[in-house]
Every structure is written in C-alpha cells, then in structure tokens.
Design a protein around this motif. Structure first.
Motif, PDB file in Angstrom:
ATOM      1  N   ALA A 226       0.870  -1.479   0.020  1.00 48.43           N
ATOM      2  CA  ALA A 226      -0.054  -0.134   0.015  1.00 48.43           C
ATOM      3  C   ALA A 226       0.763   1.209  -0.101  1.00 48.43           C
ATOM      4  CB  ALA A 226      -0.928  -0.027   1.311  1.00 48.43           C
ATOM      5  N   GLU A 227       2.084   1.069   0.447  1.00 46.89           N
ATOM      6  CA  GLU A 227       3.054   2.167   0.566  1.00 46.89           C
ATOM      7  C   GLU A 227       3.768   2.549  -0.628  1.00 46.89           C
ATOM      8  OE1 GLU A 227       4.867   2.172   4.346  1.00 46.89           O
ATOM      9  OE2 GLU A 227       3.098   1.791   5.339  1.00 46.89           O
ATOM     10  N   ALA A 228       4.383   1.119  -0.891  1.00 43.95           N
ATOM     11  CA  ALA A 228       5.289   1.049  -2.078  1.00 43.95           C
ATOM     12  C   ALA A 228       4.737   1.302  -3.570  1.00 43.95           C
ATOM     13  CB  ALA A 228       6.094  -0.357  -2.242  1.00 43.95           C
ATOM     14  N   LEU A 229       3.371   1.012  -3.825  1.00 43.38           N
ATOM     15  CA  LEU A 229       2.930   1.302  -5.008  1.00 43.38           C
ATOM     16  C   LEU A 229       2.824   2.610  -5.295  1.00 43.38           C
ATOM     17  CD1 LEU A 229       1.691   0.065  -7.579  1.00 43.38           C
ATOM     18  CD2 LEU A 229      -0.696   0.057  -6.507  1.00 43.38           C
ATOM     19  N   PRO A 230       2.168   3.539  -4.646  1.00 44.32           N
ATOM     20  CA  PRO A 230       2.200   4.851  -4.941  1.00 44.32           C
ATOM     21  C   PRO A 230       3.598   5.407  -5.112  1.00 44.32           C
ATOM     22  CG  PRO A 230       0.908   4.661  -3.161  1.00 44.32           C
ATOM     23  CD  PRO A 230       1.582   3.252  -3.287  1.00 44.32           C
ATOM     24  N   ALA A 231       4.572   5.012  -4.487  1.00 48.53           N
ATOM     25  CA  ALA A 231       5.948   5.502  -4.783  1.00 48.53           C
ATOM     26  C   ALA A 231       6.531   5.208  -6.107  1.00 48.53           C
ATOM     27  CB  ALA A 231       6.955   4.850  -3.811  1.00 48.53           C
ATOM     28  N   LEU A 232       6.173   3.847  -6.535  1.00 48.30           N
ATOM     29  CA  LEU A 232       6.543   3.502  -7.911  1.00 48.30           C
ATOM     30  C   LEU A 232       5.783   4.282  -9.033  1.00 48.30           C
ATOM     31  CD1 LEU A 232       8.236   1.349  -9.461  1.00 48.30           C
ATOM     32  CD2 LEU A 232       6.669  -0.126  -9.123  1.00 48.30           C
ATOM     33  N   ARG A 233       4.387   4.424  -8.747  1.00 51.46           N
ATOM     34  CA  ARG A 233       3.688   5.423  -9.796  1.00 51.46           C
ATOM     35  C   ARG A 233       4.390   6.389  -9.733  1.00 51.46           C
ATOM     36  NH1 ARG A 233      -1.025   3.070 -11.321  1.00 51.46           N
ATOM     37  NH2 ARG A 233      -2.042   1.614 -10.139  1.00 51.46           N
ATOM     38  N   ALA A 234       4.893   7.296  -8.692  1.00 54.10           N
ATOM     39  CA  ALA A 234       5.605   8.688  -8.823  1.00 54.10           C
ATOM     40  C   ALA A 234       6.687   8.426  -9.647  1.00 54.10           C
ATOM     41  CB  ALA A 234       5.802   9.052  -7.536  1.00 54.10           C
ATOM     42  N   VAL A 235       7.338   7.225  -9.941  1.00 56.28           N
ATOM     43  CA  VAL A 235       8.652   7.040 -10.667  1.00 56.28           C
ATOM     44  C   VAL A 235       8.117   7.048 -12.062  1.00 56.28           C
ATOM     45  CG1 VAL A 235      10.569   5.629 -11.206  1.00 56.28           C
ATOM     46  CG2 VAL A 235       9.943   5.765  -8.985  1.00 56.28           C
ATOM     47  N   ASP A 236       7.040   6.460 -12.330  1.00 56.75           N
ATOM     48  CA  ASP A 236       6.357   6.171 -13.625  1.00 56.75           C
ATOM     49  C   ASP A 236       5.896   7.358 -14.015  1.00 56.75           C
ATOM     50  OD1 ASP A 236       6.121   4.858 -16.098  1.00 56.75           O
ATOM     51  OD2 ASP A 236       3.931   4.041 -15.202  1.00 56.75           O
ATOM     52  N   ALA A 237       6.573   8.501 -14.328  1.00 59.71           N
ATOM     53  CA  ALA A 237       6.154   9.714 -14.973  1.00 59.71           C
ATOM     54  C   ALA A 237       5.490   9.746 -16.140  1.00 59.71           C
ATOM     55  CB  ALA A 237       6.909  10.888 -14.821  1.00 59.71           C
ATOM     56  N   GLY A 238       6.036   8.956 -17.226  1.00 60.48           N
ATOM     57  CA  GLY A 238       5.675   8.924 -18.380  1.00 60.48           C
ATOM     58  C   GLY A 238       4.527   7.645 -18.856  1.00 60.48           C
ATOM     59  N   GLY A 239       4.358   7.010 -17.691  1.00 60.84           N
ATOM     60  CA  GLY A 239       3.200   6.022 -17.705  1.00 60.84           C
ATOM     61  C   GLY A 239       3.576   4.768 -18.359  1.00 60.84           C
ATOM     62  N   ALA A 240       4.814   4.398 -18.609  1.00 61.40           N
ATOM     63  CA  ALA A 240       5.335   3.232 -19.173  1.00 61.40           C
ATOM     64  C   ALA A 240       4.774   1.992 -18.424  1.00 61.40           C
ATOM     65  CB  ALA A 240       6.778   3.118 -19.498  1.00 61.40           C
ATOM     66  N   LEU A 241       4.582   2.281 -17.270  1.00 55.82           N
ATOM     67  CA  LEU A 241       4.408   1.075 -16.233  1.00 55.82           C
ATOM     68  C   LEU A 241       2.808   1.009 -15.928  1.00 55.82           C
ATOM     69  CD1 LEU A 241       7.425   1.187 -13.758  1.00 55.82           C
ATOM     70  CD2 LEU A 241       7.379  -0.156 -15.777  1.00 55.82           C
ATOM     71  N   LYS A 242       2.170   1.894 -16.503  1.00 55.05           N
ATOM     72  CA  LYS A 242       0.820   2.051 -15.825  1.00 55.05           C
ATOM     73  C   LYS A 242      -0.050   0.778 -15.674  1.00 55.05           C
ATOM     74  CE  LYS A 242      -3.442   4.871 -16.017  1.00 55.05           C
ATOM     75  NZ  LYS A 242      -4.429   3.681 -15.797  1.00 55.05           N
ATOM     76  N   SER A 243       0.119  -0.056 -16.917  1.00 49.97           N
ATOM     77  CA  SER A 243      -0.826  -1.210 -17.151  1.00 49.97           C
ATOM     78  C   SER A 243      -0.297  -2.257 -16.149  1.00 49.97           C
ATOM     79  CB  SER A 243      -0.799  -1.702 -18.452  1.00 49.97           C
ATOM     80  OG  SER A 243       0.839  -2.112 -18.761  1.00 49.97           O
ATOM     81  N   ARG A 244       1.118  -2.168 -16.103  1.00 46.84           N
ATOM     82  CA  ARG A 244       1.610  -3.234 -14.891  1.00 46.84           C
ATOM     83  C   ARG A 244       1.024  -2.875 -13.580  1.00 46.84           C
ATOM     84  NH1 ARG A 244       4.765  -3.515 -19.314  1.00 46.84           N
ATOM     85  NH2 ARG A 244       6.224  -5.333 -19.915  1.00 46.84           N
ATOM     86  N   LEU A 245       1.383  -1.762 -13.298  1.00 45.17           N
ATOM     87  CA  LEU A 245       1.096  -1.263 -11.942  1.00 45.17           C
ATOM     88  C   LEU A 245      -0.573  -1.337 -11.633  1.00 45.17           C
ATOM     89  CD1 LEU A 245       3.350   1.757 -11.564  1.00 45.17           C
ATOM     90  CD2 LEU A 245       3.741  -0.573 -11.194  1.00 45.17           C
ATOM     91  N   ASP A 246      -1.404  -1.179 -12.649  1.00 49.71           N
ATOM     92  CA  ASP A 246      -2.774  -1.168 -12.318  1.00 49.71           C
ATOM     93  C   ASP A 246      -2.874  -3.012 -12.151  1.00 49.71           C
ATOM     94  OD1 ASP A 246      -3.257   1.293 -12.608  1.00 49.71           O
ATOM     95  OD2 ASP A 246      -4.029   1.046 -14.867  1.00 49.71           O
ATOM     96  N   ALA A 247      -2.304  -3.819 -12.834  1.00 52.91           N
ATOM     97  CA  ALA A 247      -2.545  -5.139 -12.909  1.00 52.91           C
ATOM     98  C   ALA A 247      -1.986  -5.714 -11.428  1.00 52.91           C
ATOM     99  CB  ALA A 247      -1.497  -5.872 -13.933  1.00 52.91           C
ATOM    100  N   LEU A 248      -0.690  -5.145 -10.811  1.00 58.85           N
ATOM    101  CA  LEU A 248      -0.464  -5.534  -9.371  1.00 58.85           C
ATOM    102  C   LEU A 248      -1.467  -5.162  -8.500  1.00 58.85           C
ATOM    103  CD1 LEU A 248       3.351  -4.310  -9.273  1.00 58.85           C
ATOM    104  CD2 LEU A 248       2.293  -6.442  -9.889  1.00 58.85           C
TER     105      LEU A 248
END
Length: 380
Positions: A226-248
């Motif tokens: 719950a804490e690490a996912l928002p931090a990783l979303r902040a790194v993904d400013a360009g949205g390259a990981l969005k589909s993966r993070l949504d899946a997680l």
C-alpha cells in the motif's frame, strides 16, 4: 559404525522419519489443493537432453542458450544416443515442453501440476541445498491479471493447507529496467545490465556510477504494498508502467487479507525467465523463500504461461508434524483379516517377525488381541 564412505556429498542430506513425515504431509496437502482447483498432474522424467532443458524458457535473465543455464546442471553423455543428457535443475521447462508437444492440441488454458526432485551442481552460500523437492502448478495459454491472480491465490492456499502461517507475497517486475529504459528513462543497451546489477545490490553510489541516476527512486519504492505502489507510480511519470501497476493492484485486491503483500520491483533473484510479473512466497518459521512464481513465455512456441514453484522440503522447517496414526502391534499368528480391517480404519500396523521383539520398544501403543485392539502397558 560410521565408515568414511558413509559421508554424503556437500549439499545433500538424509530426511529421517519425523522430517520425512512432515515433507510427505505437506506435499500431499499442496497436491490436494492443486487437484481441487482442476490442475492435472504430470510426471516428467528425471533426465532429458540438455538442449531441451536449457532452451525451453525465455526471459530477460535467461542463460546463454536463451533459457536455463545448463552449467548449473549435472550433465553426461547418453550411451544410447551419444547426446548430452542433463539432470533437471527445474521442472518448469519440462512442463513447457509437454505443453508444446504432447499436449499442444489440448484446450487452453491448460492447467498442469507436478512434483519431483531436482538437483544442482553447486548451490549458493545462502541456500546450500543441492537437491530440492519441487512442487508447482502452471496455467498455460493465459497471460492476464486473472491468470496471475489465480496463481498467487492458489500458492497461498497451498501453503496454508500445508500448515504454514504468516504467509506473505512479495511482488516484483522482472522486466522493469528494460521497460523503463526503452523510453521513460532512456538507457543504452550496454548499460542496462550494470544498472540491473546495482539495483540488485541496492547500491545507490554504484547505480550513479553505472549511469543509472534516474533509477535511484526505484530503490525506495519498496516495502508494504500500500505504501510502495504509490512511490512506484511516482517514478513512472511517463506512464510506461501504468498497465503493469494497475495489474499489480488488481492482483493484490484479489488476494485480500489471505496474505501480507509487499513490493520490491527490482528483485531479480530466482526470476531467470519471468516476464512482466513475479512473486516470492514467505512464511513464518522459514529461513528462506517458500517458493516463487510469475508470468513467462515458453521458448519455441512463444506461448504465454503463469505458474509457481514451492520448495516442499523447505516447508518441513515450519510445517507442523502430521497427526500420528495409532500404531498397533500384530503378534505372531495374528488374525490377518482383522489387521486389514484396522488399516482401513486408519490404524498403522507393525507385525512381529520373531520371538523376543518388544512392541513398546518398536513404537507401538496397542496390541491386537482376539477381542480387538488393546492398549499396551507402558514399559517399566
């Protein structure tokens, strides 16, 4: 008396009755869970041609042949074919071969389960065992959030059925660096391995020196999900990981409170061929991981698959002792039909072979008499 030749090779050990009983009980419990969820068991051979074992799995951390590193396997020449054979170090590639050959026309998604021994030429200092009892499940022909969720939930349920508690699941993204390096955080191909290596060691200084300063925030996007996912979303400013993070996030939601969930997005150890998603399983009382899993593609057919492996012999460290069945002594001349009936009722029997044997010394708590089982008097 111990003889010099009685010593076992480094990394190998005997499993004595109590520990073997725990391993067997855990194995049966896990296989029952997989069977209940519709996974059909297969039994690949212990040996295969080296080229088949080494080349069936593809991934970002694959060995020099594009699959498992055959240098970790025991290899020798087959006198029948004069080709190189290998003793399996992982059963998953064999499942991939079966799915691509004998079961290539079976309906998908294909659900297969397995359990068997594997061996390594050498082990690590952190895990010195060179022989493992590997049990797992593979969901072949599906690469989706639903498939990944099923694999994780099934693994958690299997560990629970084996009696483990305090189960936790650590998510990772095995192809994270390649995904970010392509566009969001550009990185020359010749620098990517160095950046992966420094991320593995969590070395901020080394990461900067390797030209991966932009990847520093990944070192801190770890911990409770719950804490690490928002931090990783902040790194993904360009949205390259969005589909993966949504899946997680969806996979975590499907697990709910059945296990504690953490995130370590740069973890690569044990993920030699996984693609976008990987997970490691832990439980209270275990010194090492209980198992690993994730998504991958079968080399040759390029078919997607999702699965997991549990190291059953490790589970014996924390799995409870199975409830002991009552052990009854069968004296010389006993009623064989009565003894057979007792076994169908869950009794264990131990038959007397010669005069002078003592049932108490041999672990028996009861004796079969003409009237039926009778409790033995404790030895003085």
């Amino acid at each position: 008396m111990t003889q010099p030749n009685d010593l076992l090779p480094e990394g190998l050990e005997d499993r004595l009755p109590q520990e073997a009983a725990r391993i067997t009980a855990a194995m049966r419990a896990c296989l029952d869970v997989l069977d209940a969820h519709g996974y059909d068991r297969v039994r690949p051979p212990l040996l295969e041609f080296e080229a088949s074992l080494a080349g069936r799995m593809a991934g970002v951390a694959a060995g020099p042949n594009g699959g498992l590193d055959s240098r970790a396997m025991f290899r020798f020449v087959d006198p029948a074919s004069l080709r190189t054979l290998a003793l399996r170090s992982d059963i998953t590639p064999q499942i991939g071969r079966i799915a691509s050959t004998s079961l290539r026309d079976a309906a998908r998604p294909l659900r297969l389960a397995y359990c068997g021994d594997t061996a390594l030429i050498r082990a690590s200092q952190l895990d010195p065992a060179r022989e493992r009892l590997q049990l797992g499940a593979e969901l072949i022909g599906a690469d989706s959030v639903a498939a990944a969720s099923e694999a994780v939930m099934l693994a958690v349920e299997a560990l629970g059925a084996a009696g483990l508690t305090g189960i936790s699941v650590d998510f990772t993204l095995p192809d994270l660096v390649d995904t970010l390096a392509a566009e969001a955080l550009p990185l020359a191909p010749d620098r990517r391995e160095a950046v992966r290596r420094e991320l593995d060691t969590k070395d901020a200084g080394g990461l900067k020196a390797a030209g991966g300063a932009a990847y520093l925030p990944l070192l801190y996007a770890t911990g409770p999900f719950a804490e690490a996912l928002p931090a990783l979303r902040a790194v993904d400013a360009g949205g390259a990981l969005k589909s993966r993070l949504d899946a997680l996030e969806q996979i975590a939601a499907s697990i709910g409170d059945s296990a504690r969930i953490t995130l370590d997005p740069t973890e690569r150890h044990g993920f030699e061929y996984q693609s976008w998603f990987g997970f490691t399983l832990y439980a209270d009382g275990l010194r090492r991981a209980a198992g690993r899993g994730g998504t991958y593609r079968i080399a040759g057919s390029d078919e997607p698959a999702t699965g997991f492996t549990l190291y059953i012999d490790r589970l014996a460290e924390a799995a409870p002792d199975p409830e002991a069945a009552r052990l009854i002594w069968l004296p010389l001349g006993h009623d064989r039909a009565a003894a057979a009936a007792l076994r169908t009722q869950g009794w264990r029997t131990r038959a007397q072979l010669a005069e002078g044997e003592h049932p108490g010394a041999l672990g028996c708590t009861h004796i079969l008499e003409a009237s039926g089982p009778a409790e033995l008097e404790p030895r003085p």
